[in-house]
Each structure stands twice: as C-alpha cells, then as structure tokens.
Design an enzyme around this catalytic site. Structure first.
Site, PDB file in Angstrom:
ATOM      1  CD  GLU A 114      -2.836   1.280   0.203  1.00  0.00           C
ATOM      2  OE1 GLU A 114      -2.603   2.038  -0.777  1.00  0.00           O
ATOM      3  OE2 GLU A 114      -3.847   0.572   0.301  1.00  0.00           O
ATOM      4  CG  ASP A 129      -0.959   4.870  -1.091  1.00  0.00           C
ATOM      5  OD1 ASP A 129      -1.593   4.381  -2.045  1.00  0.00           O
ATOM      6  OD2 ASP A 129      -1.302   4.743   0.095  1.00  0.00           O
ATOM      7  CB  SER A 160      -5.089   1.095  -2.820  1.00  0.00           C
ATOM      8  OG  SER A 160      -5.841   0.535  -1.778  1.00  0.00           O
TER       9      SER A 160
END
Length: 648
Positions: free
Chosen positions: A313, A317, A563
């Site tokens: 994650e 990002d 995400s």
C-alpha cells in the site's frame, strides 16, 4: 451532532432515534446486529468501573453544509474564502446549557462531582461509574463480546432476550437530556480497530493498517518484463501511461506554497530502496528523494515486517503520488499509530485539527487508539492533538464498511471532513475494491449484519460521507490503448460504488443522481440497495486502478485497486492547486460542489462501459454522465486547470 442526524438515514435496522414517549426515558441509539467476527460471551461484572462518555451536541452543526457550500460552490460570491481553525472552533463549540444539563443529571443520579470531568472545550462529559450505575443511568444491560479471531473483548450494552444470545443493542436517555447528547460510549459501538494486540501474537497491530484489512491493494504477483511504451498500457500501468491518459503535462511553479499529504497507518510502511528502484526505472527526477515523514502518535516507517501486505500500500501510494507531482513538489507522509496499538482515522484527524480531539465527545475508546500506549513497546508520548498542519490535498487509500460503524459515529467523523473543507483542505478516499459489496466481499443481511452470503449492497465509509471526495477505479481495457476510452475496472477488483445507508443526498449531487435514475434506473428493488433516490451516491470520480507496476521488496509487482486511484487523483488536484497558487489564488478546497456544477461540464472523461458486480449481482453499470461505478469519470487535467483558473 443530534442536529446533524436528520442527515443520517435510518436504514437496514441500524437506528439512531429520539422519538418522545410518555416515559421519561426514550430510545437513544440501537444496533440491530452483531458485526461479523464478534460473539456474545457473558454478562459483565456489575462492580467493574467504566469511563462513561457523553458526546455533547454542538452549536450550528445543522448549518455546516450551508457554510461549506457557501465557500465551495463556484457560483457563490464567497467561493474560496476558507475559514480559519479558530473560526471553525468558535462556530461549532457546544453551549454552556448543554454541559450544565448533563452534569446536573449525573449529580442528581448519585454520581458525585469528583467522578465527573468536563473537557476544557466542553465537547464531552466523562463520568467514572460502575457497570451497575451505568445500567441504571442508561436503562440497559452491559455484556461482554469476544472478537473470535483475535481474542479481544469489548464491553457493549444489550437488551437481553431470554433463552438466546443477545441480538439487539440499545440504550435510553431521559427526554430532557436527549437533546444535549449525540451518543454515549461504551455502548453499542463495536471495535472498528482491534487494539491493543496480545504480545504473544504475530507482532502486528490489528488496525486499519493491518494487512488485508479494509480497503487494500491486490496483486497478481511479480512482473517478468517491464514495458516502457504507451502501447502496453493495457498490460502495465506506469507514470507515462497516467500522464497520457489524463493529459498530465505540467511542471510545478509554486511548490513552496503548496502541499500534498498521503496518510499511512502503521504497520503499513514504504521502503526507501523500493522508491529508489522505481525512480531509476520510471521517474529519474526522484533519485535520492524521499517523502517528508510526519509521525503521528508514534507512527514509524517500520522495517521489521516486510512483504506485500506490509509494504504494498505505502509503496504504491508514494511511488505514484510522488512521481506525478514530480520531485519539485515535496510530499508529506503522515505515518499514523505506533506498532502496538495502531490508529484509526479519528487519531489522524485529532492530529491535524486540535478542535476535533474533543469535538462531539472526542474519540471513542472502544474504536480509536488511546495514547499514551500502556503496552510494552508502545508510544509513551501524549496523543497528538492539533500538532500537525493539514496539507492542501490529503489522500487516504484505506476504509471501512459503512455498516462496521454506527450512524452516530460516522456522522461525527463526517462533520470533521466538512470542517476540513471549510479550512480549504481537499480530502480523498478510495471507494473500495469489491464493487457493490463491502470490504472482504461482505454484503448485508436483512437484519443489518454482514456476511459473504448477504444479498444487500454494502457501501464503504468514509467514501459515503458527502464531505469527502470518493475515488473509484477504471482500467485501460484489454487490447486497447490510452487513446481509447477507459472502462470501469473489472480486472482483479471492481470499483466500489453505490448509495449510502447513513447519509442523505447532498444538494451538489442531486441533479446528477436524479438524471441517473431518470435515464438508467437500476433493475433492483429496495430489498437489494437503498433505492430511495435520496441518499448519497459514490464514487464522485475515478482514475485507473489496474495493472500498476510497483516496486515491492526489491521486485516489480502488478497491483490493482482504488488504493491506486486515490493518490493519482490527489496528485492531479495538487497540480491544479499549484497552477492557482502560482497566479495568487487559493487552493481548491472541498471540490465536490465545483466538479458537479455545470461550469465543470467536460472536465472529466466520461466512462460508459463496465460494471461493479458483487452480492450475487452484476452490480451497477457505467453509463453516460454520473454513475455509481465511476462517478463523473476520470480527470482531464488541461480542462480542470483551465476551469479552476477562471474561478476566484
């Protein structure tokens, strides 16, 4: 917040009510079902002491949408006139009568003054009482529930049903006290974050940042051959693909005045060597760059636990968020929560807005991490409260199912996102990866509980809050190019979307939702989803969420999910802010009223193919105009810049 609750829909048997009766006590809050994973254990010890917390109603909350629209709608003469934090606090602080009424009621019922605490900002009242006293004050019974997977216990109140495990949670308040109180804890609110962990477990904090919890990216494994050409964007998404898809050709001009924040929850953590590896292959200007880490409540970029579940994650990002805004624009990493207890969204909100630490009763100890952390190895400092300046744009790729939380809890947090909007902050959340189902593929049952066999659509939160911008996912369709229209994401994940069961339809979205139902009415009854046509629809917009090439633990993997979509949109809006700041204008703040307005027609690439299946159905379908799969569509950066530069 009681005045905000008319904005909360009473649906699925999950109810907050305050109907007057002949009795001096009336029902205040009820939960119809025990959440997935919790099981009744036993009646609680009557002599145990609990901190009973009363969230006090705030002034002017009923007007918060009006205030936000006044500074966020492009037709308003006050567009862009954002509020100071002081004005926000002054406007919504509770009045003295509310504090006095609750305190007097406790005194009259035998709770002596030494056990009653009122916060300096008068946001909540806490009384240290025994379980027996709490049961008498709230006309209810307290029981203990176990979380089956972790062994964590939580204290809840229930209406006892003879001969069967409890199935309906509720409590009551006197009619003269009810208008002064939004909700009481601990009561019907099950843990949204499970903390603290047992030190004998696997060493990870069971929070929103725990691997495979809530909204999280998915992967099909490592990549053997890397493609750098645009003709391969249907197989691998890299920064060059995104720039081509959304017209993102821009070099920041006012980076020193601008800011972009990405929120991560420990134990999720990025790996600097992976960022370097990504930069060498796709963003050479990022060589040697790293995010500006801001630690909240002991947050750390941990290196103890590695693998896709811990690094996927954060790496996703930051690699894409930083690449798209270029090395000229610093990116802030808000690393939230220690390794032991973790954190919730409320813990982050406390840090960026000091008024929120006590707003509407402060944090819920049954749901939010409490600091200092008393556990071995935990963060021993004070809870961060108003210690962090919020960035102009904040992206979060995490989320709950709306049904995980009570309407009172979601209403309180939603009001905070409105306050951030008043202060000029753009807040983005991923819409979810399971189509019309909730995280983990859970759907709603008729009684409001969640299961994989449920048949009712299950929206996510905070994306369902009307004061955040919810971001769905698209894809470059197989065998297509970036020059052709994208479709809704149907590879590995399905774009989260649907209609809220907690929040009413905001004024800025009404025309779009009315048009959707008038021209593309879904073939489902009210037994399948909230088809009232009066509830908040999500997402608001989308960006690509399929086949991202991400460096993770020394290798490149293909990654999928909203995400990815949220930080990409965050980067694009950050560059829009840069263009405005460069000519002396203010940041765009809460964008929803603007992007839904007629003035922004043509500013998004409309997505008209694909769907978001789930709950045993085909879900919704992407159609011309707004839809509950991809929202208004994907960003057209040149159009967005041009249109926002025309606004004050």
């Amino acid at each position: 917040m009681r005045s905000l609750l008319p904005f909360v829909l009473l649906a699925l048997g999950v109810l907050v009510a305050a109907e007057p009766t002949l009795s001096p006590y009336t029902l205040h809050e009820r939960r119809s079902a025990v959440p997935e994973g919790w099981a009744w254990h036993d009646k609680h010890d009557a002599d145990a002491v609990v901190p009973l917390r009363f969230a006090l109603t705030q002034n002017n909350i009923a007007d918060i949408e009006k205030h936000l629209m006044d500074i966020s709608h492009p037709d308003s003469p006050n567009y862009g006139q954002h509020w100071t934090a002081g004005k926000v606090l002054q406007t919504f602080a509770p009045n003295d009568d509310t504090v006095a009424a609750v305190r007097m009621w406790l005194l009259e019922n035998g709770v002596d003054g030494e056990r009653i605490r009122v916060t300096p900002t008068k946001g909540w009242v806490e009384a240290k009482v025994t379980v027996a006293e709490a049961e008498r004050l709230l006309q209810t019974e307290y029981h203990v529930y176990n979380h089956e997977a972790s062994g964590t216990k939580t204290l809840l109140i229930v209406v006892l049903i003879t001969g069967t495990p409890p199935a309906c949670d509720s409590y009551h308040l006197p009619a003269h006290i009810q208008p002064h109180v939004d909700f009481v804890t601990p009561t019907v609110h099950f843990d949204a974050v499970i903390a603290p962990r047992d030190t004998s477990d696997d060493g990870s904090a069971r929070t929103i940042g725990q691997p495979n919890h809530g909204v999280y990216p998915k992967t099909t494994g490592t990549v053997g051959t890397l493609f750098q050409e645009l003709e391969h964007c249907d197989q691998q998404i890299t920064p060059v693909c995104l720039r081509a898809l959304y017209g993102l050709v821009y070099s920041p001009l006012a980076a020193s005045k601008n800011s972009y924040g990405i929120v991560e929850y420990t134990p999720q953590a990025y790996v600097q060597s992976d960022l370097e590896m990504f930069a060498q292959n796709f963003s050479s200007d990022l060589a040697g760059a790293s995010p500006q880490v801001v630690s909240i409540d002991g947050g750390e970029v941990q290196t103890t636990y590695k693998g896709f579940g811990y690094n996927g994650e954060s790496n996703l990002d930051l690699q894409y968020g930083m690449s798209l805004v270029t090395a000229k624009q610093p990116v802030t990493l808000y690393q939230t929560g220690d390794m032991i207890e973790g954190a919730s969204f409320n813990n982050f909100l406390d840090a960026i807005d000091g008024s929120y630490c006590s707003f509407e009763g402060g944090d819920d100890p049954t749901q939010d991490a409490a600091y200092p952390d008393p556990n071995a190895g935990g963060y021993t400092g004070k809870e961060d409260c108003g210690t962090v300046k919020p960035a102009n744009v904040i992206s979060t790729s995490y989320g709950y199912n709306e049904a995980d939380l009570t309407p009172a809890y979601t209403a309180r947090q939603c009001a905070e996102y409105a306050k951030l909007g008043l202060m000029g902050v753009t807040v983005l959340y991923s819409s979810g990866d399971y189509g019309v189902a909730g995280n983990g593929g859970l759907c709603l049952n008729a009684d409001g509980s969640q299961s994989s066999s449920g048949t009712r659509f299950n929206p996510t939160f905070p994306g369902s809050c009307p004061y955040v911008t919810s971001v769905g996912a698209t894809q470059v369709n197989p065998n297509s190019t970036v020059l052709e229209p994208e479709g809704a994401c149907e590879q590995v994940i399905y774009s989260g979307g649907g209609f809220s069961n907690h929040f009413a339809l905001p004024a800025y979205q009404k025309a779009a939702v009315d048009s959707y139902f008038a021209n593309h009415n879904p073939p489902y009854s009210g037994a399948v989803y909230n088809n009232s046509r009066t509830s908040r629809g999500l997402p608001d917009l989308s960006a690509n969420g399929a086949n991202y090439v991400v460096a993770i633990d020394g290798a490149f993997s293909l990654v999928f999910g909203t995400s990815a979509s949220s930080p990409v949109v965050g980067a694009i809006l950050t560059l829009v802010n840069d263009a405005r700041l460069a000519v002396g204008k203010k940041p765009i703040g809460f964008v929803n009223p603007t992007i839904y307005s007629d003035a922004f027609g043509g500013a998004f690439n409309d997505i008209t193919s694909g769907g978001n299946q789930g709950c045993g159905t085909a879900g919704f379908t992407a159609v011309p105009g707004w839809d509950p799969v991809t929202g208004l569509g994907t960003p057209n950066f040149p159009q967005l810049v041009a249109k926002w530069l025309l606004l004050p």
